[in-house]
Design an enzyme around this catalytic site. Structure first.
Site, PDB file in Angstrom:
ATOM      1  CD  GLU A  83      50.538 123.095  43.285  1.00 34.58           C
ATOM      2  OE1 GLU A  83      51.798 123.911  43.692  1.00 34.58           O
ATOM      3  OE2 GLU A  83      51.332 121.376  43.945  1.00 34.58           O
TER       4      GLU A  83
ATOM      5  CE  LYS B 193      48.399 127.427  46.353  1.00 34.44           C
ATOM      6  NZ  LYS B 193      47.992 126.965  45.010  1.00 34.44           N
TER       7      LYS B 193
ATOM      8  NE  ARG C 189      54.291 134.986  50.183  1.00 31.63           N
ATOM      9  CZ  ARG C 189      54.348 134.025  48.811  1.00 31.63           C
ATOM     10  NH1 ARG C 189      55.173 133.295  47.751  1.00 31.63           N
ATOM     11  NH2 ARG C 189      53.313 132.846  49.211  1.00 31.63           N
TER      12      ARG C 189
HETATM   13  P1  ATP Z   1      51.644 129.297  48.690  1.00 30.24           P
HETATM   14  O1  ATP Z   1      52.739 129.103  48.824  1.00 30.24           O
HETATM   15  O2  ATP Z   1      50.029 129.660  49.659  1.00 30.24           O
HETATM   16  O3  ATP Z   1      51.417 127.523  48.564  1.00 30.24           O
HETATM   17  P2  ATP Z   1      51.749 129.507  46.292  1.00 30.24           P
HETATM   18  O4  ATP Z   1      52.454 131.304  45.954  1.00 30.24           O
HETATM   19  O5  ATP Z   1      52.688 127.858  46.473  1.00 30.24           O
HETATM   20  O6  ATP Z   1      50.796 129.917  47.417  1.00 30.24           O
HETATM   21  P3  ATP Z   1      51.014 129.560  43.233  1.00 30.24           P
HETATM   22  O7  ATP Z   1      49.377 128.522  43.527  1.00 30.24           O
HETATM   23  O8  ATP Z   1      51.691 128.108  42.783  1.00 30.24           O
HETATM   24  O9  ATP Z   1      50.700 129.688  45.352  1.00 30.24           O
HETATM   25  O10 ATP Z   1      50.429 130.927  43.030  1.00 30.24           O
HETATM   26  C1  ATP Z   1      51.101 131.148  41.662  1.00 30.24           C
HETATM   27  C2  ATP Z   1      51.338 133.097  41.560  1.00 30.24           C
HETATM   28  O11 ATP Z   1      50.609 133.235  42.686  1.00 30.24           O
HETATM   29  C3  ATP Z   1      53.058 132.656  41.580  1.00 30.24           C
HETATM   30  O12 ATP Z   1      53.298 133.098  41.079  1.00 30.24           O
HETATM   31  C4  ATP Z   1      53.135 133.032  43.448  1.00 30.24           C
HETATM   32  O13 ATP Z   1      54.210 133.867  43.512  1.00 30.24           O
HETATM   33  C5  ATP Z   1      52.010 134.137  43.204  1.00 30.24           C
HETATM   34  N1  ATP Z   1      51.808 134.498  44.629  1.00 30.24           N
HETATM   35  C6  ATP Z   1      51.338 133.662  45.385  1.00 30.24           C
HETATM   36  N2  ATP Z   1      51.303 134.003  46.721  1.00 30.24           N
HETATM   37  C7  ATP Z   1      51.519 135.969  46.497  1.00 30.24           C
HETATM   38  C8  ATP Z   1      51.467 136.067  47.833  1.00 30.24           C
HETATM   39  N3  ATP Z   1      51.370 136.342  48.441  1.00 30.24           N
HETATM   40  N4  ATP Z   1      51.842 137.937  46.703  1.00 30.24           N
HETATM   41  C9  ATP Z   1      51.929 137.926  45.635  1.00 30.24           C
HETATM   42  N5  ATP Z   1      51.782 136.761  44.340  1.00 30.24           N
HETATM   43  C10 ATP Z   1      51.843 135.778  45.633  1.00 30.24           C
HETATM   44 MG    MG Z   2      53.959 128.031  43.699  1.00 37.70          MG
END
Ligand code: ATP
Ligand code: MG
Length: 565
Positions: free
Chosen positions: A37, A272, A262
């Site tokens: 995102e 984020k 994760r």
């Molecule tokens: P946040 O929880 O910080 O908002 P997010 O998961 O919503 O992060 P996205 O931009 O939606 O952020 O993430 C893109 C991809 O990266 C998703 O498939 C998510 O599952 C993966 N991802 C995000 N954080 C992690 C992590 N700590 N370890 C592994 N994969 C991750």
């Molecule tokens: Mg997300």
């Protein structure tokens, strides 16, 4: 394409793919995607997801898409899109022409929503967000049906079209899936599919005032792109039934969602929302502050994409969450930089040394090895002259028995140069602080060895005072003192765990003259000090370096013993 530098270990995801290929599911195809995102910069957790998705595609002869999951115009920005593209590319991955945006599917998603309404599977609901929450029930109590749940298809079509036309206020109506308010899975209790947001989107402008929710958008985007294995993190496990429901109810192509744990890294945060707070509240200088776990921060710090990939691959994937020690990441950084970083001499906290018996105007070019790990890196000339700087901590006036470096009367080796013996100490008359040493050198020891075979117990790095370039180094420590700052105690905020001393700026350093040719981003081993990376703030004659990592690697032994590395 990224090279698979370390063979990825096998795991439950690869087992699923191998099974699917054997049974011919998806015609043997493998097509993954990385779906960020654009509401923040990518971090090391994303790197794990990026490596996994691109590696799977490469290993199984498939493809991986980059898809921006841009359904929330109030939080997203084109700046983030650019940064994400740059970071994925820097990590070493290539998505070819497969760069997609969920917002490109807004028309199709709208049509799918109409289709759900026509099938009696979605309705326009007039409950407020607060009422929806109240009606939803809890984990132990079933929810309550919305009074608008049984509107006719015609009324729903009319209202949904008027939602789109902008007739209603934000928050006054939503489109909801008609599933089951008594479902034990709260996600399935008539989830919201569309909300009204009178916000300008960074790609679609003012074309839309209703925006689809993640759960509706994600599965359909996967379906539209022909994704086979939709890999995501564990928190989406409870959303999988909804992923499946949307695709099955519409009867469209159906990828498989697979969840993995994760990455959590010690002494840092990987949310984020929290990283944005660190930036906005000025705890760090920006998203690319070298203390940030963002890809851009790690890059500025001097981490290499190779090291990050090796780390991610070593972690593998699993179904259970754990906290990975940041020291393990640093281990991979050291291992990689040891192979590739040229060695140079920089004195970080200088002490002036005058070699009394060295000719006043003589300058000798000493031959120095650029990288003992890489003979092809060759050698360079380092000027030596009568006045030098050595590291302040390499001298003690009254050394304890285990201190082998310079002391009054003692002889040491200056790397690539001569043996020198300390013959005098000049002190500040006010403070008593040692401000200058006097030494004599032995001309017979040029190159660093004595013809009579006598030994010294220490070899020091040095720079020639009149040739040296002024430099500043930034030394970084853990951003958080608490091992797991995500675990916030009652009444505290995660920022309470910030390390107040995470940055030390050391000015007055002296660098050997070859560093005049370095450019921001260049990485070096400063002999005996650690690995450093030139910062974009660097200027000719005023160099700035970030310390990437120190030399000491607490993981080297552990890994050899436990992982058979
Ligand atoms: P946040 O929880 O910080 O908002 P997010 O998961 O919503 O992060 P996205 O931009 O939606 O952020 O993430 C893109 C991809 O990266 C998703 O498939 C998510 O599952 C993966 N991802 C995000 N954080 C992690 C992590 N700590 N370890 C592994 N994969 C991750
Ligand atoms: Mg997300």
């Amino acid at each position: 394409m990224a090279t698979t530098d370390t063979p990825a270990p096998t795991d439950f995801i690869r087992e699923i793919i191998i099974r699917d290929q054997q049974t011919g599911k998806y015609g043997g195809r493998v097509h993954t995607r990385f779906p960020p995102e654009p509401n923040g910069y990518l971090h090391i957790g994303h790197a794990k997801a990026i490596c996994l998705n691109f590696d799977l595609a490469e290993e199984f002869g498939g493809l991986c898409n980059l898809r921006f999951d841009d359904t929330n115009p109030t939080k997203e920005d084109a700046e983030y899109v650019e940064a994400i593209r740059r970071d994925v590319r820097w990590l070493g991955f290539d998505w070819g022409d497969r760069e997609y945006y969920a917002s490109d599917y807004f028309d199709r998603l709208y049509e799918y929503a109409i289709e759900l309404i026509k099938r009696g599977k979605a309705y326009v609901c007039d409950l407020s967000p607060e009422e929806i929450r109240l009606y939803r029930g809890t984990l132990t109590e079933p929810g309550k049906e919305s009074p608008y749940r049984n509107r006719s298809v015609e009324e729903n079509l009319d209202l949904f079209q008027r939602m789109r036309a902008g007739e209603f206020e934000e928050g006054s109506r939503t489109l909801r899936a008609k599933i089951d308010m008594a479902s034990p899975n709260v996600v399935m209790r008539d989830p919201v599919l569309y909300r009204i947001l009178k916000a300008r989107h960074h790609r679609t402008g003012d074309r839309w005032c209703i925006y689809p929710m993640y759960d509706f958008t994600h599965c359909l985007s996967d379906s539209i792109e022909g994704i086979t294995h939709s890999v995501c993190t564990l928190e989406f496990e409870t959303n999988r039934p909804l992923y499946d429901w949307v695709l099955d109810t519409l009867g469209v192509y159906h990828p498989q969602q697979i969840e993995f744990a994760r990455l959590n890294l010690s002494h840092t945060v990987l949310s984020k929302r929290r990283l944005l707070r660190l930036v906005q509240e000025g705890y760090v200088s920006g998203w690319d502050d070298p203390r940030m776990p963002t890809i851009s921060g790690l890059r500025r710090r001097g981490y290499t994409p190779e090291a990050i990939r090796a780390f991610c691959r070593r972690l593998g994937v699993s179904k259970s969450e754990s906290l990975v020690d940041i020291g393990l990441l640093e281990h991979y950084v050291r291992e990689d930089l040891n192979k590739r970083a040229p060695r140079v001499m920089v004195v970080q906290r200088p002490l002036r040394v005058v070699i009394d018996n060295y000719p006043e105007d003589l300058v000798e070019e000493m031959e120095a090895i650029n990288n003992p790990e890489d003979p092809s890196a060759g050698t360079r000339k380092v000027p030596f002259s009568r006045v030098l700087y050595i590291e302040r901590e390499d001298f003690l006036e009254n050394p304890p028995s285990h201190f082998y470096r310079l002391a009054p009367g003692r002889e040491v080796r200056l790397r690539y140069a001569y043996f020198v013996r300390c013959t005098g100490v000049v002190k500040d008359p006010q403070t008593g602080e040692v401000v200058e040493l006097h030494c004599t050198y032995d001309p017979q020891t040029r190159g660093g060895d004595a013809p009579d075979g006598r030994k010294v117990k220490a070899t020091l790095h040095w720079v020639s005072a009149k040739h040296a370039i002024p430099a500043t180094v930034r030394l970084y420590d853990r951003l958080f003192l608490k091992e797991n700052p995500n675990d916030v105690e009652e009444g505290k905020d995660f920022t309470d765990y910030i390390n107040p001393n995470s940055l030390e700026v050391v000015t007055g350093c002296w660098a050997e003259p070859s560093l005049a040719n370095a450019v921001p981003g260049d990485r070096f081993q400063f002999e005996r000090l650690g690995y450093y990376c030139m910062d974009p703030d660097s200027r000719p004659g005023a160099l700035v370096f970030n310390r990437t990592v120190s030399l000491r690697d607490p993981y080297a032994k552990v890994l050899k013993a436990t992982l058979g590395q």
